[in-house]
Design an enzyme around this catalytic site. Structure first.
Site, PDB file in Angstrom:
ATOM      1  N   ASP A 106       0.872  -1.177   0.000  1.00  0.00           N
ATOM      2  CA  ASP A 106       0.000   0.000   0.000  1.00  0.00           C
ATOM      3  C   ASP A 106       0.909   1.228   0.000  1.00  0.00           C
ATOM      4  O   ASP A 106       1.673   1.426   0.948  1.00  0.00           O
ATOM      5  CB  ASP A 106      -0.882   0.016   1.254  1.00  0.00           C
ATOM      6  CG  ASP A 106      -1.956  -1.073   1.217  1.00  0.00           C
ATOM      7  OD1 ASP A 106      -2.166  -1.655   0.145  1.00  0.00           O
ATOM      8  OD2 ASP A 106      -2.565  -1.330   2.271  1.00  0.00           O
TER       9      ASP A 106
ATOM     10  N   ASP B 140     -13.844  -5.206  -1.770  1.00  0.00           N
ATOM     11  CA  ASP B 140     -13.707  -5.091  -0.319  1.00  0.00           C
ATOM     12  C   ASP B 140     -15.052  -5.489   0.282  1.00  0.00           C
ATOM     13  O   ASP B 140     -16.039  -4.765   0.141  1.00  0.00           O
ATOM     14  CB  ASP B 140     -13.364  -3.647   0.078  1.00  0.00           C
ATOM     15  CG  ASP B 140     -11.977  -3.238  -0.404  1.00  0.00           C
ATOM     16  OD1 ASP B 140     -11.128  -4.124  -0.620  1.00  0.00           O
ATOM     17  OD2 ASP B 140     -11.731  -2.018  -0.576  1.00  0.00           O
TER      18      ASP B 140
END
Lengths: 270, 199
Positions: A11, A134
Site C-alpha cells: 500500500d 472489499d
C-alpha cells in the site's frame, strides 16, 4: 499443475519523495514499512510470485508517481506487477500498462461504472484486469442477497468503495459474478472484517466466491502466519494469497511461508 | 547486442530490463534492420492476427538473419507466430517457420492459463542449461502451439492437455511462458540465450 501464488501487497503513500509503503489496521491506523521499490525487490529476492502496488495516497499533492515506482521496480523485479488504487478510466489504465504494469486492479470505479471492466479487458485482455472487492460481513438474512451459512448464523457480504469508507448495499458474490461476465480476469477479494486483524483469511467468504467463479480468486485480509495461507488453500479454491504486514515487519519471509506450505503438500513455486 | 523487435504492441520494459540484467546489451529495434544485432528477441503481446499484421514488415529481414545463423528467440505470441496459423485469428498467416498450428486451450480449464506451471523437459538444449524438470515458469495465454514435427519440442507443461512450452530448431527457439516474468530461472534462460548469441 499451476502453483498457488503468494503475493506481497504494498500500500503506497506517494505524498512523500520516493513514496512509502504503509499498512493500515482495519482500514484505519497507519504504520510505515519502507520505500516501495526497495520492498518489492526484497520480496522478489525472497520468491514472491507477483507484486501488487496499491496507491492509497490521501493528500492531493504527490511527490512521486506510480509510474516512477513501477519503472524503478521493473529494473530489479522479474515477476508480474499489478497496480491499483484510483484507476478510473481506460487512460489511467493505459498509463499504468505503459509504465510496465502487467495487470491493473479496479475497485470503486468498476462498481460505479461496470463497463470500465469491459473497456480495459477488450483493450488489454482479461488477464490484465483484476477486480478488487472489499467485502464486509452483514449478519442476518436479507432478501435478494447471497446468504452464507456460518457457525454463528446466516450472513451476506456487502461491497464497500472509497477504501472502505462507503458502503454500497451491493452483494459481493453477485458483483464478483458480474465482474467475471464483464471480462475481469481475476478477483482480489479482501475481507474488511479480517484486514489488519491477524486472525487469518475469511474462509467462508473466499470459499463462496471461488466456488461461484471460473476465474482465479486472490484471498486477502487477515494473514499473519503461513498457517493462514495453508488454511485458505486447503479449504477454498483460492489461487493466490495476498498479504502485507506479515512480510513488512519481518515476521515471515515469502520463502519461509512457501516452505511451510510445501511441507504440507501445497503446490508452490520454490 | 540483442535486438528486441518493437512492432508497436505494448511496453517492452520487462524484456529490456531482464536482458540488461543478464548483460545482454539489448536495443529496441523499430525498423526491419538487424545488421547490428548478434541475436534477436521477438516478444509477444496482443492477439495472433494483430501481432502478424504488425510483424509482417519485419518478416523478410528476420528470415534472412535466421538463415545466416543469428539466434532468434520468440516469446509467448512471439512463439505462436512461428507456426502456420491460429484458431485465435482465422485467415491470418503466421510466419510458418515451424509447421503446425495454434489451437485454443482445452475447455474445462481456466482460460487464459495464468500462473506458474512446472516444466517437463523432453530434450536437453543449451537454452535450458541449468533448468530442471519441475522448475516453474510464468504463463499467460489462451492458445497453444501444436507442432507437426515433434522433434522441435524441448519442454512441455500439463494444463488439461500437453502444452508445448519450449521449441527449438537450430538457431530458432521460443518459449510459451514469459522468461522475463519468471524470476531467477527465467533470467537463467535469457542468460543462456545471450551465451548462445556470443558463441
Amino acid at each position: 499443475m499451476l502453483a498457488r501464488r503468494i503475493i506481497p501487497c504494498l500500500d503506497c503513500d506517494l505524498g512523500v519523495p520516493q513514496g512509502r509503503v504503509v499498512k493500515g489496521i482495519e482500514f484505519k491506523q497507519i504504520r510505515y514499512a519502507g520505500i516501495p521499490w526497495e520492498l518489492a525487490a526484497r520480496y522478489y529476492e525472497q520468491g514472491a510470485d507477483e507484486i501488487v502496488f496499491l496507491d492509497i495516497t490521501a493528500s492531493h499533492e504527490r511527490r512521486t508517481t506510480m509510474t516512477d515506482v513501477i519503472r524503478k521496480t521493473s529494473e530489479e523485479v522479474f515477476v508480474p506487477l499489478t497496480v491499483g488504487g484510483g484507476i478510473s478510466s481506460l487512460d489511467a489504465a493505459r498509463t499504468a500498462f505503459n509504465a510496465g504494469a502487467d495487470k491493473i486492479t479496479l475497485n470503486t470505479a468498476a462498481l460505479l461504472r461496470p463497463e470500465l471492466i469491459s473497456e480495459i479487458s477488450q483493450a488489454y485482455g482479461n488477464q490484465a484486469v483484476v477486480v478488487a472487492i472489499d467485502a464486509k460481513r452483514r449478519c442476518g438474512h436479507e432478501e435478494g442477497k447471497t446468504v452464507i451459512q456460518l457457525l454463528e448464523g446466516e450472513c451476506w457480504f456487502e461491497c464497500s468503495i472509497y477504501g472502505g469508507r462507503k458502503f454500497t448495499g451491493i452483494d459481493a458474490l453477485a458483483w464478483a459474478r458480474r465482474a467475471e461476465e464483464l471480462g475481469a480476469g481475476e478477483i482480489l477479494l479482501t475481507s474488511m472484517d479480517r484486514d489488519g486483524t491477524y486472525d487469518g483469511f475469511d474462509i467462508p467468504l473466499t470459499d463462496a466466491v471461488s466456488r461461484s467463479l471460473q476465474i482465479p480468486v486472490i484471498a486477502s485480509g487477515g494473514c499473519a502466519h503461513p498457517d493462514h495461507m495453508y488454511q485458505v488453500f486447503r479449504h477454498t479454491g483460492a489461487s493466490a494469497a495476498l498479504a502485507a504486514s506479515i512480510f513488512h515487519f519481518n515476521e515471515w519471509t515469502v520463502e519461509g511461508c512457501k516452505s511451510y506450505l510445501a511441507e504440507r503438500n501445497i503446490a508452490v513455486r520454490i | 547486442m540483442i535486438a528486441i523487435v518493437d512492432y508497436g504492441m505494448g511496453n517492452l520494459f520487462s524484456i529490456y530490463n531482464a536482458l540488461v540484467r543478464v548483460s545482454g546489451e539489448p536495443m529496441i529495434v523499430t525498423e526491419p534492420d538487424f545488421s547490428e544485432a548478434d541475436g534477436i528477441v521477438v516478444p509477444g503481446v496482443g492477439s495472433f492476427g494483430r501481432c502478424m499484421e504488425q510483424l509482417a514488415r519485419f518478416g523478410e529481414a528476420l528470415r534472412q538473419e535466421l538463415d545466416e545463423g543469428k539466434p532468434v528467440l520468440g516469446i509467448c505470441i512471439g512463439m505462436q507466430v512461428l507456426f502456420d496459423e491460429s484458431a485465435e485469428s482465422p485467415g491470418a498467416q503466421g510466419l510458418a517457420w515451424m509447421p503446425g498450428k495454434v489451437v485454443r486451450l482445452p475447455s474445462g480449464m481456466m482460460v487464459p492459463q495464468m500462473g506458474w506451471n512446472d516444466l517437463r523437459i523432453t530434450r536437453e538444449i543449451p537454452l535450458l542449461d541449468g533448468i530442471s524438470s519441475g522448475d516453474r515458469f510464468y504463463f499467460v495465454h489462451s492458445y497453444h502451439c501444436r507442432p507437426d514435427d515433434r522433434s522441435v519440442l524441448a519442454a512441455t507443461v500439463e494444463y488439461g492437455t500437453e502444452v508445448v512450452a519450449v521449441v527449438e530448431n537450430d538457431n530458432l527457439a521460443a518459449t510459451q511462458f514469459h522468461p522475463e516474468k519468471s524470476g531467477p530461472r527465467g533470467l537463467r534462460i535469457l542468460e543462456n540465450f545471450v551465451r548462445c548469441v556470443r558463441c
